[in-house]
Design an enzyme around this catalytic site. Structure first.
Site, mmCIF file in Angstrom:
data_model
loop_
_atom_site.group_PDB
_atom_site.id
_atom_site.type_symbol
_atom_site.label_atom_id
_atom_site.label_comp_id
_atom_site.label_asym_id
_atom_site.label_seq_id
_atom_site.Cartn_x
_atom_site.Cartn_y
_atom_site.Cartn_z
ATOM 1 N N ASP A 66 -15.450 4.805 -0.031
ATOM 2 C CA ASP A 66 -14.845 4.776 -1.257
ATOM 3 C C ASP A 66 -15.273 4.721 -2.571
ATOM 4 O O ASP A 66 -16.541 4.210 -2.495
ATOM 5 C CB ASP A 66 -13.345 4.589 -1.533
ATOM 6 N N ASP A 135 -1.522 -4.948 0.367
ATOM 7 C CA ASP A 135 -0.285 -3.783 0.262
ATOM 8 C C ASP A 135 -0.551 -2.803 1.716
ATOM 9 O O ASP A 135 0.012 -2.247 2.196
ATOM 10 C CB ASP A 135 0.262 -2.624 -1.014
ATOM 11 N N HIS A 137 -3.342 -1.683 2.077
ATOM 12 C CA HIS A 137 -4.573 -0.409 2.518
ATOM 13 C C HIS A 137 -5.579 -0.237 2.824
ATOM 14 O O HIS A 137 -6.345 -1.560 3.200
ATOM 15 C CB HIS A 137 -4.782 0.381 0.689
ATOM 16 N N GLU A 142 -3.062 4.524 -0.094
ATOM 17 C CA GLU A 142 -2.724 3.773 -0.571
ATOM 18 C C GLU A 142 -1.282 3.923 0.431
ATOM 19 O O GLU A 142 -1.337 4.493 1.263
ATOM 20 C CB GLU A 142 -1.922 4.096 -1.714
HETATM 21 C C1 F6R Z 1 -12.993 -1.375 -0.673
HETATM 22 C C2 F6R Z 1 -11.640 -1.141 0.165
HETATM 23 C C3 F6R Z 1 -10.809 -1.699 -0.348
HETATM 24 C C4 F6R Z 1 -10.552 -3.267 -0.264
HETATM 25 C C5 F6R Z 1 -9.106 -4.118 -0.339
HETATM 26 C C6 F6R Z 1 -9.676 -5.418 -0.103
HETATM 27 O O1 F6R Z 1 -14.210 -0.251 -0.291
HETATM 28 O O2 F6R Z 1 -11.987 -0.251 0.646
HETATM 29 O O3 F6R Z 1 -9.718 -1.320 1.280
HETATM 30 O O4 F6R Z 1 -11.898 -3.628 1.529
HETATM 31 O O5 F6R Z 1 -9.253 -3.313 -1.456
HETATM 32 O O6 F6R Z 1 -10.294 -5.924 -1.704
HETATM 33 P P1 F6R Z 1 -11.298 -7.462 -1.217
HETATM 34 O O7 F6R Z 1 -11.640 -7.748 -0.277
HETATM 35 O O8 F6R Z 1 -11.624 -7.460 -2.475
HETATM 36 O O9 F6R Z 1 -9.919 -8.337 -1.062
#
Ligand code: F6R
Length: 254
Positions: A66, A135, A137, A142
């Site tokens: 992403d 959450d 995701h 989401e």
């Molecule tokens: C980012 C992504 C997100 C993160 C998730 C956890 O490329 O794909 O889904 O993996 O938001 O983020 P952290 O590792 O910062 O807790």
């Protein structure tokens, strides 16, 4: 799903790194799916150290999950910049073979179709690195995302905006939209390698592994994936009903 529980994030990252590096030794042209965020940093350190010690990344290709929509690639918070600084600059990878969604695409729908086609042309993603949001995701899919969604523009939730605000000067600076691989796109990776650390992930992790499959916890679809490896620290595993069983199975080599 194979569940691996470690005392610390460092130990989990080491094990995940050993797995990825061993797969690259077997197939130097491996196609990686990559994530940003704080969770994979330990894994990326393991990859960089292996490369420094002689592991050849020159033919590896990668596709990131992403990118914020509206950020230039050189913006301090862009995921392109994050990947360069935290991984690509420390590997002998050819940057031309590293793809991150283009947050500046004038025609995002056309861009997303091209990104999907490029993944297919590369033979598909071999190992998709994933982290989980508090959450549930994955990527920027989401809660409420279709479980068969493809790469597209998505709206971030207020929760994700507030989780990510720490990286920006203020919450208002966090973009409201992103380009993200879809849940269906992620599910096509041959192996999914999910890393989850910290108590703030424990509820989402419990839902992902032991809850029903639901678009309210998009990561729960990984229960239907034929080869998902989940690397947890004790804190992220703390709400699992069958935690002792997963540990026991692990001690049996499963
Ligand atoms: C980012 C992504 C997100 C993160 C998730 C956890 O490329 O794909 O889904 O993996 O938001 O983020 P952290 O590792 O910062 O807790």
């Amino acid at each position: 799903m194979q569940i691996f529980i470690f005392d610390t994030p460092e130990a989990a990252s080491r094990a995940a790194g050993e797995y990825v590096n061993a797969e690259i030794r077997k197939n130097p042209k491996l196609v990686l799916g990559l994530a940003t965020g704080s969770t994979p940093l330990g894994l990326y350190k393991e990859m960089a150290e292996a490369c420094k010690a002689g592991l050849d990344y020159s033919q590896v290709r990668s596709f990131n999950l992403d990118e914020y929509y509206g950020l230039q690639p050189d913006h301090p918070q862009s995921y392109r910049r994050f990947m360069n600084e935290n991984l690509f600059d420390h590997l002998n990878i050819d940057k031309a073979n590293t793809r991150v969604p283009d947050g500046t695409a004038a025609d995002p729908a056309a861009f997303c179709a091209e990104y999907e086609a490029a993944m297919k042309a590369a033979g598909g993603v071999d190992i998709q690195v994933l982290g989980i949001g508090s959450d549930g995701h994955i990527g920027f899919n989401e809660p409420g995302s279709s479980l068969v969604s493809r790469t597209r523009v998505v709206a971030l939730t207020p929760q994700t905006i507030s989780d990510n605000a720490r990286f920006f000067e203020k919450a208002d600076d966090v973009p409201r939209k992103a380009i993200s691989m879809g849940v269906g796109t992620i599910m096509e990776a041959k192996t999914c390698l999910m890393l989850c650390f910290g108590a703030n992930k424990a509820t989402a992790v419990q839902g992902m592994i032991e809850g029903g499959i639901t678009q309210f916890n998009p990561a729960s679809i990984l229960q239907m994936h034929p080869d998902t490896r989940v690397y947890l620290d004790e804190a992220a595993a703390s709400k699992l009903t069958l935690k002792d069983y997963y540990k026991w199975a692990g001690s049996c080599g499963l």
